[in-house]
Scaffold this active site. Structure first.
Site, PDB file in Angstrom:
ATOM      1  N   THR A 183      39.064  33.975  33.864  1.00 23.96           N
ATOM      2  CA  THR A 183      39.896  34.889  34.623  1.00 23.96           C
ATOM      3  C   THR A 183      39.246  35.152  35.967  1.00 23.96           C
ATOM      4  O   THR A 183      38.020  35.148  36.081  1.00 23.96           O
ATOM      5  CB  THR A 183      40.101  36.214  33.867  1.00 23.96           C
ATOM      6  N   GLU A 327      41.349  38.910  28.753  1.00 25.01           N
ATOM      7  CA  GLU A 327      40.334  39.512  27.888  1.00 25.01           C
ATOM      8  C   GLU A 327      40.897  40.016  26.561  1.00 25.01           C
ATOM      9  O   GLU A 327      40.145  40.380  25.656  1.00 25.01           O
ATOM     10  CB  GLU A 327      39.658  40.679  28.607  1.00 25.01           C
ATOM     11  N   LYS A 436      49.352  39.265  42.861  1.00 21.07           N
ATOM     12  CA  LYS A 436      49.987  38.449  41.841  1.00 21.07           C
ATOM     13  C   LYS A 436      51.314  37.937  42.370  1.00 21.07           C
ATOM     14  O   LYS A 436      52.249  38.698  42.585  1.00 21.07           O
ATOM     15  CB  LYS A 436      50.195  39.238  40.556  1.00 21.07           C
ATOM     16  N   TRP A 441      47.410  34.547  40.188  1.00 16.98           N
ATOM     17  CA  TRP A 441      46.523  35.413  40.954  1.00 16.98           C
ATOM     18  C   TRP A 441      46.178  34.780  42.304  1.00 16.98           C
ATOM     19  O   TRP A 441      45.966  33.583  42.405  1.00 16.98           O
ATOM     20  CB  TRP A 441      45.210  35.638  40.201  1.00 16.98           C
TER      21      TRP A 441
END
Length: 551
Positions: A183, A327, A436, A441
């Site tokens: 990420t 996550e 976003k 991203w």
């Protein structure tokens, strides 16, 4: 000792192949539509495990994929983890330097790559061979290697051809790492998140349930969300657990492709970012499509516009808003109306459905204010969202410097939320300044650093501005040096496009005299967002109230 076997992925595939051997798995590939059933899938998964073992892959090794959504990619989902190795799905849309960092950091021993992505991957390898020092073999996902400039390389079907489907699956422990995804935030390098067998098992059961996505064996599931995005939100695992039919749309599906698959394959459930469904809505305005099989669309990655929810309601399709994080494996909330809420007025119902929703079964959350205390669920007070549960990580891979992102077993999400009296979570801001766009991203800090590298730029900052189709688009604000000229904006745009994907290029580069700053000297993006919170900035029109000298 109470209890039976460990919580692992293997029983999901075992059940599907035994109870639903004839249920289809349909995939659009570079070569057309491929179609087989769970019985064949089970055999091919075993062949792949034998082939990987023959190449030297052992329990604990990492196997990377740079692939789109198709049946061969799906075969790695159960083969690699069930043999005790770790499946590392890699986002091919990342800049090359991110891809290089991720492969080096993970230490992948083998990389699967789609034919359409082989050239990009080869370029990244050529530019920095050291980043791929751990990679012992590349596998092109097809029946030939094409023109892939990778070495050593073999095509997928040849890899499988000399092996049978009988594989002696080991008894893998639930704490064994089974998956991995990276990420990105606004600062620093991407961070790796490892998923254990238990985490993926827990997430599958959570999303399988009525309080999650409620998938059963009558469903036909088409994940449009990329399989490199946290395992397509776990849907390949959940669909298999249910014994439901899979439909994979292949590389870069357009609205016509999706409409055809929904109609031809009887898709009942699909999932993706809002941009996908806005595109489908536009397509439906000009084309006759039979959506009678489609029951619900899961929308995540960005907030689902209420207008889109209403439009699909008119078509008899329920839009289910969900939220999560890498996550969290990743789904954390699902926006469904609780019993009794059907009696609320229309506006109240849509308001609830447009929020991020109710926490998924098995998870807990708290909302912590600036004083460190939990805030009330009154729909007014807000704070940072913390979550914990069996599918939530408590650390990043090899990143002790990121320990502050956790408080014991609580993950600090970095999202600022409020919670109403019914328990519906609503994100009101992001603590981090990532942008976003279309579910992907964009790092504002990286863009700022690139802009400030230009000799004619003294200061630069980037914010996300609302966009009707893409949710957000980047707008850059720069303070020029005395040497700046009229061509600066175009030069800066070209500079970004040369270093990053085209869609990272700011839609507007605005020249201003000074960037607002906080008391500590940081750029105050909040002030800029309030002043320039206007979608016309990224629709090709600058508002009249912005003075020409500020452009």
């Amino acid at each position: 000792m109470p209890g039976g076997t460990d919580m692992t992925l293997r029983p999901f595939m075992w059940r599907a192949s035994r109870l639903y051997p004839g249920t289809e798995i349909v995939s659009r590939t570079h070569d057309g539509i491929e179609r087989y059933d769970y019985a064949t899938y089970d055999e091919r998964v075993g062949r792949l495990a034998n082939a990987l073992t023959a190449t030297g892959i052992e329990p604990g090794d990492r196997v990377g994929t740079v692939c789109w959504n198709h049946h061969r990619h799906f075969e790695t989902y159960f083969s690699v983890p069930n043999m005790g190795a770790q499946l590392h799905t890699i986002n091919p849309l990342l800049p090359d330097d991110h891809l290089q960092y991720i492969v080096r950091d993970a230490g992948d021993r083998l990389l699967f790559v789609d034919p359409s992505l082989a050239e990009k991957l080869a370029g990244a390898v050529t530019d920095d061979p050291g980043a791929f020092e751990s990679v012992e073999r590349f596998v092109v996902m097809g029946s030939d290697v094409g023109e892939a400039d990778l070495s050593p390389v073999v095509d997928y079907e040849s890899l499988l051809s000399d092996h049978d489907g009988a594989f002696d699956w080991p008894q893998v422990r639930e704490e064994q790492p089974a998956g991995m995804c990276y990420t990105s935030g606004t600062t620093g390098r991407p961070k790796g998140v490892e998923y254990t067998q238990q985490m993926l098992w827990a997430h599958t059961m959570m999303t399988f349930s009525p309080g999650g996505l409620h998938i059963d064996d009558s469903d036909v599931v088409m994940p449009v969300v990329p399989m490199f995005h946290v395992n397509a939100w776990g849907m390949p695992f959940t669909t298999t657990a249910a014994g439901a039919k899979h439909v994979y749309p292949g590389p870069a599906p357009d609205p016509a492709d999706l409409a055809d698959l929904i109609e031809e394959e009887g898709v009942t459930l699909t999932a993706g970012v809002p941009t996908v469904w806005l595109g489908l809505m536009e397509y439906l305005q000009e084309n006759e499509v039979d959506l009678s099989s489609l029951e619900r669309i899961v929308v995540g990655g960005s907030a689902a516009p209420e207008a889109m929810i209403r439009r699909f309601d008119e078509l008899g399709v329920e839009v289910v808003h969900a939220w999560g994080m890498t996550e969290m494996s990743p789904i954390g909330t699902v926006a469904r109306l609780k019993p009794g809420m059907e009696g609320l007025d229309e506006e109240a119902r849509y308001d609830a459905r447009a929020k991020q929703g109710l926490i998924a079964p098995g998870l807990e959350f708290r909302v912590v204010g600036d004083d460190g205390e939990e805030v009330p669920w009154d729909g007014e007070e807000f704070g940072e969202l913390h979550v914990r549960g069996p599918s939530v990580t408590t650390e990043y891979f090899d990143r002790p410097d990121a320990a502050d992102d956790f408080d014991g077993d609580w993950l600090k999400t970095g999202d600022v939320v409020r919670v109403d009296s019914h328990g519906y979570i609503e994100i009101v801001d992001r603590a981090k300044d990532v942008i976003k766009s279309g579910g992907e991203w964009i790092s504002s800090v990286e863009l700022e650093n690139a802009l400030m590298a230009h000799d004619a730029v003294a200061e630069a900052t980037v914010i996300g501005v609302p966009h009707e189709r893409w949710q957000e688009r980047p707008v850059a604000f720069v303070v020029p040096t005395a040497e700046a000229d009229e061509e600066l904006a175009a030069e800066l745009g070209d500079l970004i496009e040369a270093e990053y994907p085209t869609w990272w290029r700011p839609d507007e580069v605005m020249t201003i005299d000074e960037i607002p700053k906080t008391a500590t000297g940081k750029f105050d993006k909040k002030v800029l967002r309030e002043e320039y919170d206007d979608s016309s900035l990224v629709e090709g029109k600058v508002p009249e109230e912005i003075a020409p000298e500020e452009r």
